[in-house]
Enzyme design. Structure first.
Site, PDB file in Angstrom:
ATOM      1  CB  THR A  15      12.783  40.907  15.299  1.00 50.62           C
ATOM      2  OG1 THR A  15      12.111  41.112  14.076  1.00 50.62           O
ATOM      3  CG2 THR A  15      13.122  39.435  15.425  1.00 50.62           C
ATOM      4  CG  ASP A  59       6.857  45.237  12.446  1.00 49.27           C
ATOM      5  OD1 ASP A  59       6.869  44.016  12.250  1.00 49.27           O
ATOM      6  OD2 ASP A  59       7.484  46.054  11.719  1.00 49.27           O
ATOM      7  CB  SER A  60      10.617  49.364  13.394  1.00 49.68           C
ATOM      8  OG  SER A  60      11.197  48.748  12.270  1.00 49.68           O
ATOM      9  CG  ASP A  92      11.763  45.808   8.943  1.00 51.66           C
ATOM     10  OD1 ASP A  92      12.803  45.143   8.762  1.00 51.66           O
ATOM     11  OD2 ASP A  92      10.635  45.301   8.981  1.00 51.66           O
ATOM     12  CB  THR A 168      21.696  52.156   4.981  1.00 51.13           C
ATOM     13  OG1 THR A 168      20.543  51.951   4.234  1.00 51.13           O
ATOM     14  CG2 THR A 168      22.841  51.413   4.351  1.00 51.13           C
ATOM     15  CD  GLN A 282      18.583  54.998  -8.884  1.00 49.97           C
ATOM     16  OE1 GLN A 282      18.912  53.923  -9.373  1.00 49.97           O
ATOM     17  NE2 GLN A 282      17.670  55.766  -9.440  1.00 49.97           N
ATOM     18  CB  CYS A 283      25.869  54.173  -6.068  1.00 54.92           C
ATOM     19  SG  CYS A 283      25.952  54.312  -7.844  1.00 54.92           S
TER      20      CYS A 283
END
Ligand code: ASP
Length: 347
Positions: A15, A59-60, A92, A168, A282-283
């Site tokens: 972007t 675009d990543s 991304d 992340t 997943q937390c």
């Protein structure tokens, strides 16, 4: 190091450099000159800046191991000539690239600062200008004895500098788009750039050694996200995929999974066939403790290895990297739990 900081900008796309297509109003990557025209303030830094541009910028979402190779090759080819690198990248998949590069760049002793933006650099309210300028300043920062302040792959975004392989993407619209759920920031960006020196990665054994770039990633890996009601057919087939080498198993809570026999059998079969299964929660933050509950212990008994507090991005790229080095499943299992670049806490 010379007095004038020598920084190389590697522009991959994202972007930050995009411009609106007048016909369909979608954002499309533009070239490096466009980017620079929009940040005249860079001249005020008085740095010696060189650049390398992806042709075309991407675009990543289109990022691939071949692109990681390209970035690592540019860093390898220019490593002795510059004091640091700033990589401009879409947000991304930035955390995947940061993790992958961290594993590739052995003995790294210079900064590789990855940044991008939520709004294109040509927009009035852009965050791109500030991120780019701060990234350049972070890449140029030195300790009192003249060494680079940052000697690792890091992500600079808005108010924080994060370890790349601990990061992340957490928001699709917030200017503070990244976080590092299980490791504190390397620097806080406010009125000043305040480095938290105890948090910075130091690889003393690598000092004085040449940069050693490890190319090759294996793509024979997958992320398997568990959910209540998952289909036996889908999960079993996925674990039986021919050529599959590694799985990041995204489990519940502290590393727990359903105890139904078909699921445990499918996992056992895969592991017996040499597939390495890594248990990652997943937390959004916290760590896997396979021995805490019976539902986690059964995974340990089957031979799943604990991913501790690693991010999914670092876990999958670490598997890709380790299998790319032609290690055996046993060697991959052994290396996975060891912190190679500060990506995992060892218990
Ligand atoms: N789709 C863009 C990319 O990752 C988003 C961004 O740069 O923020 O390339």
């Amino acid at each position: 190091m010379t007095q004038t900081p020598r920084i190389m900008i590697i522009y991959t796309g994202g972007t930050i450099g995009m411009i609106e297509n007048q016909k369909d109003h979608t954002l499309q990557p533009f070239n490096f000159d466009h980017l620079m025209e929009n940040v005249p303030k860079i001249k005020m830094l008085d740095y010696d800046i060189t650049n390398f541009q992806f042709q075309p910028p991407i675009d990543s979402s289109n990022m691939s191991p071949a692109h990681w190779d390209d970035m690592a090759r540019v860093i390898e080819d220019n490593y002795e000539q510059v004091d640091g690198f700033v990589v401009l990248h879409g947000t991304d998949t930035m955390a995947y690239t940061a993790s992958a590069l961290s594993f590739m760049l052995g003995n790294l002793q210079k900064p590789v600062i990855i940044t991008g933006s939520q709004l294109p650099i040509g927009e009035v309210r852009t965050d791109g200008e500030e991120n780019l300028i701060t990234a350049l300043q972070v890449a140029a920062a030195r300790t009192s004895d003249g060494k680079p302040m940052v000697r690792e792959v890091a992500i600079l975004f808005e108010n924080y500098l994060w370890r790349g392989n601990r990061s992340t993407k957490r928001s699709a619209d917030n200017f503070n788009a990244f976080r590092s759920p299980n490791y504190p920031e390397l620097a806080h960006i406010g009125l000043e750039i305040n480095f938290l020196k105890d948090n910075l990665y130091r690889h003393e054994e690598g000092e004085g050694l040449p940069l050693q770039v490890h190319y090759n990633f294996s793509s024979d890996v997958e992320v398997l996200f568990l959910f209540p009601g998952m289909s036996r057919n889908v999960i079993t087939r996925s674990l039986e995929t021919p050529g599959l080498k590694g799985v990041v198993l995204k489990t519940f809570g502290a590393g727990n999974a359903p105890g139904c026999p078909w699921f445990l059998q499918a996992l056992r079969k895969a592991i017996d066939n040499g597939v390495v299964v890594v248990n990652v929660t997943q937390c959004p933050n916290g760590t896997v403790m396979q021995k805490l509950y019976a539902t986690g212990d059964q995974l340990a008994e089957l031979g799943c290895i604990s991913g501790s507090d690693i991010t999914t991005e670092a876990a999958i790229t670490k598997l890709m990297y380790l299998f790319g080095q032609n290690l055996t499943p046993e060697e991959v299992k052994r290396c996975f739990g060891v912190s190679l670049r500060g990506e995992i806490s060892q218990h």
